[in-house]
Design a protein around this motif. Structure first.
Motif: not given
Length: 92
Positions: A43-52
């Motif tokens: 919980p609270g993971v920063d999904t804005t930094t996900v690299e695809i």
């Protein structure tokens, strides 16, 4: 007699920042599905930094996210749930 010992994997000290790379079949909602599973376990993971990234032929996607790992139980459960989606080929 052999004095050499097998090298041991480094011990992880929890909590820590832990990168996870998930590889699966390309699809419009792949990132959303994976992020939902990751958020359940971190919980609270920063999904804005996900690299695809797309594979060379576009058949696969790799998604890299950094979570705050709290212990081996969390990582095992996350891996199990990612594989259970049926969309994941590999978790690194």
């Amino acid at each position: 007699m052999d004095d050499r010992t097998e090298p041991q994997a480094p011990k992880i000290e929890f909590p820590c920042q832990y990168p996870i790379k998930v590889i699966g079949a390309a699809g419009d909602d792949f990132a959303e599905v994976i992020c939902r599973v990751v958020e359940k376990h971190a919980p609270g993971v920063d999904t804005t930094t996900v690299e695809i990234k797309d594979s060379k032929n576009g058949r696969f996607l790799s998604l890299r996210v950094i979570i705050t790992a709290t212990g081996p139980e969390q990582l095992d459960a996350l891996h199990k749930d990612l594989k259970a989606t049926g969309r994941v080929h590999m978790v690194l």
